[in-house]
Motif scaffolding. Structure first.
Motif, PDB file in Angstrom:
ATOM      1  N   HIS A  52       0.857  -1.182   0.000  1.00 11.36           N
ATOM      2  CA  HIS A  52       0.000   0.000   0.000  1.00 11.36           C
ATOM      3  C   HIS A  52       0.899   1.239   0.000  1.00 11.36           C
ATOM      4  CE1 HIS A  52      -2.846  -3.055   1.287  1.00 11.36           C
ATOM      5  NE2 HIS A  52      -3.828  -2.209   1.026  1.00 11.36           N
ATOM      6  N   SER A  53       0.776   2.046  -1.025  1.00  7.09           N
ATOM      7  CA  SER A  53       1.656   3.208  -1.141  1.00  7.09           C
ATOM      8  C   SER A  53       0.903   4.394  -1.712  1.00  7.09           C
ATOM      9  CB  SER A  53       2.862   2.878  -2.031  1.00  7.09           C
ATOM     10  OG  SER A  53       2.436   2.556  -3.352  1.00  7.09           O
ATOM     11  N   GLU A  54       1.444   5.574  -1.432  1.00  8.55           N
ATOM     12  CA  GLU A  54       0.939   6.829  -1.998  1.00  8.55           C
ATOM     13  C   GLU A  54       2.136   7.747  -2.183  1.00  8.55           C
ATOM     14  OE1 GLU A  54      -2.734   9.808  -1.138  1.00  8.55           O
ATOM     15  OE2 GLU A  54      -1.249   9.631   0.468  1.00  8.55           O
ATOM     16  N   GLY A  55       2.486   8.003  -3.418  1.00  4.45           N
ATOM     17  CA  GLY A  55       3.694   8.773  -3.678  1.00  4.45           C
ATOM     18  C   GLY A  55       4.919   8.009  -3.181  1.00  4.45           C
ATOM     19  N   ASP A  56       5.723   8.654  -2.360  1.00  5.95           N
ATOM     20  CA  ASP A  56       6.909   7.986  -1.822  1.00  5.95           C
ATOM     21  C   ASP A  56       6.650   7.370  -0.451  1.00  5.95           C
ATOM     22  OD1 ASP A  56       6.614  10.313  -0.431  1.00  5.95           O
ATOM     23  OD2 ASP A  56       8.710  10.960  -0.587  1.00  5.95           O
TER      24      ASP A  56
END
Length: 226
Positions: free
Chosen positions: A199-203
């Protein structure tokens, strides 16, 4: 005799998949049996142990398949927006009959928020964590959810003895950190850590925290999702 190139890891994965499905059918049958014979089976220690151990093995097989897919670079998160409180309530309902049978109180305390996550993967995480809490708690488990520092933080707390110092952790576990020379390889923690990391958002990427204390004074598992 001709040499046969057999991908043994694939054979094992297929066998694990079949066992997982069979155990899923067994668990459904146990749920139906409990519902049909609630008065007799709710407080049956033998039946509760049977259901708990079947659930634990099923969770282990789900994790093994997830780790296999991770190794094959074939595990990804299909992230969508969901009501966190509804997700936790629906998930806990699956565990309620067993919790009641074991005499374990379980509650949910969630802010009215939405989160972005893969429900199947997060279900696997909570199954692992709740199953672990059931094993070590004395009498109570609590699920909480809140937004902190721009992350969705879901916690599973219990009133047991807590995590040993060697297991307390913040961040992402690597496969190299697993110890196959001891009785506990922490494969479950590796799996939930890998799910968080997907699960990621941007960096920013998700991660887990394990520590002691919380409101119940025992072990506290946290998964932080951006």
């Amino acid at each position: 005799m001709k040499n046969r190139n057999i991908d043994f890891s694939m054979v094992l994965a297929l066998a694990v998949h079949d066992m997982k499905n069979s155990l899923g059918m067994l668990l459904n049958s146990l749920d139906e049996l409990r519902a049909e014979n609630e008065a007799k089976l709710t407080e049956s220690s033998k039946f509760n142990t049977l259901q708990y151990e079947a659930e634990r093995i099923h969770n282990d097989l789900v994790q093994l398949l997830g780790i296999y897919r991770l190794g094959e670079n074939n595990l990804s998160a299909h992230i969508e927006e969901h009501s966190v409180s509804e997700f936790l309530s629906e998930h806990l309902a699956r565990h309620t009959p067993l919790l009641e049978g074991l005499g374990i109180e379980c509650s949910i305390e969630s802010d009215d928020i939405n989160g972005f996550f893969d429900t199947d993967l997060l279900t696997g995480v909570l199954n692992n964590t709740i199953n672990n809490a059931i094993r070590y708690t004395k009498s109570e488990i609590k699920l909480t959810a809140a937004e902190r520092e721009g992350y969705l933080v879901i916690r599973v707390e219990d009133d047991g003895e807590g995590y040993p110092e060697s297991m307390q952790h913040t961040g992402t576990l690597s496969f190299k950190s697993l110890d196959f020379n001891t009785g506990s390889t922490s494969l479950g923690l590796f799996f939930v850590s890998a799910v968080a990391n997907l699960h990621s958002e941007g960096d920013r990427k998700g991660y887990i925290k394990l520590h002691n204390g919380g409101e119940l004074g025992g072990g506290v598992f946290e998964i932080w999702l951006p």
